[in-house]
Design a protein around this motif. Sequence first.
Motif, short mmCIF file in Angstrom:
data_model
loop_
_atom_site.label_atom_id
_atom_site.label_comp_id
_atom_site.label_asym_id
_atom_site.label_seq_id
_atom_site.Cartn_x
_atom_site.Cartn_y
_atom_site.Cartn_z
N LEU A 48 -1.51 16.85 0.89
CA LEU A 48 -1.35 16.03 2.09
C LEU A 48 0.12 16.05 2.52
N SER A 49 0.40 15.46 3.66
CA SER A 49 1.78 15.41 4.16
C SER A 49 2.20 13.97 4.40
N SER A 50 3.47 13.77 4.72
CA SER A 50 3.98 12.42 4.94
C SER A 50 3.28 11.72 6.11
N SER A 51 2.72 12.49 7.02
CA SER A 51 1.98 11.89 8.14
C SER A 51 0.68 11.24 7.68
N ASP A 52 0.30 11.51 6.44
CA ASP A 52 -0.92 10.93 5.89
C ASP A 52 -0.68 9.63 5.14
N ILE A 53 0.53 9.09 5.24
CA ILE A 53 0.84 7.78 4.67
C ILE A 53 0.57 6.72 5.73
N ASP A 54 -0.25 5.75 5.39
CA ASP A 54 -0.57 4.64 6.29
C ASP A 54 -0.28 3.31 5.61
N GLY A 55 -0.18 2.28 6.41
CA GLY A 55 -0.17 0.93 5.87
C GLY A 55 -1.59 0.42 5.75
N HIS A 56 -1.80 -0.53 4.86
CA HIS A 56 -3.12 -1.12 4.67
C HIS A 56 -3.70 -1.58 6.01
N ARG A 57 -2.87 -2.19 6.85
CA ARG A 57 -3.35 -2.76 8.11
C ARG A 57 -3.83 -1.71 9.10
N ASP A 58 -3.53 -0.45 8.85
CA ASP A 58 -4.03 0.61 9.73
C ASP A 58 -5.54 0.81 9.60
N HIS A 59 -6.13 0.25 8.54
CA HIS A 59 -7.55 0.51 8.28
C HIS A 59 -8.39 -0.73 8.12
N ILE A 60 -7.76 -1.91 8.16
CA ILE A 60 -8.51 -3.16 8.03
C ILE A 60 -7.64 -4.28 8.58
N SER A 61 -8.23 -5.37 9.00
CA SER A 61 -7.47 -6.48 9.56
C SER A 61 -6.76 -7.25 8.44
N THR A 62 -5.45 -7.08 8.34
CA THR A 62 -4.64 -7.71 7.31
C THR A 62 -3.17 -7.66 7.73
N ASP A 63 -2.35 -8.52 7.15
CA ASP A 63 -0.91 -8.47 7.39
C ASP A 63 -0.23 -7.43 6.49
#
Length: 196
Positions: A152-167
């Motif tokens: 994978l690449s660095s563009s494949d790093i997400d925050g938790h909130r990118d995939h579910i409603s959370t802070d």
Amino acid sequence: MAKTFPQPRIYTTKEWGARPVAEEFETTHIEKSLLHHMDWPNRALISDHAKAVQKAFEVARSCQADHMDQNGWSDTGQNYTVSREGIICEGRHGSIAATKAGKNVVGAQCQGFNSLSCGTEHEGTYDDVGLPQVQWDAAVNLQCWILDCNKLSSSDIDGHRDHISTDCPGATFYSQLPKFREDVHTKLAKWRAENK
């Protein structure tokens, strides 16, 4: 066999004294690496390395206990944990071996997206402040290894909130993700250029 980015020092579940689990977890290929914060107090950093390691072990054990006893999960939800001093611990049993094999142990760190993501918790709460530099640097090294093993690449790093409603992973850390991705990309690209 192609070389991969060097594995950072990761303390295994056995080393930090994890409770045994009753099942062998499914492994899958992932699309994303998700970053979390633990929403725990931002305690003062410990300068003594041995004491910092013991504190990281305590954090890992407390996290596993919360997840198993309060949430009813079969083990720690995330795959890796990075303490405030940058000490990395394996979370869910089997995560290190799975990453080395280019796969990931399915965790319980993002409902609806667990089978497609590797989850890393960062001790602390990062709504109003960022990670300490030592924790940031360790997290960058960990992500370089995870991403390279999983192609994978660095563009494949997400925050938790990118995939579910959370802070999660905190407003400040989330705002810093472009810089974090850039640091991972730069380090990984440099290593690859030097190890062709």
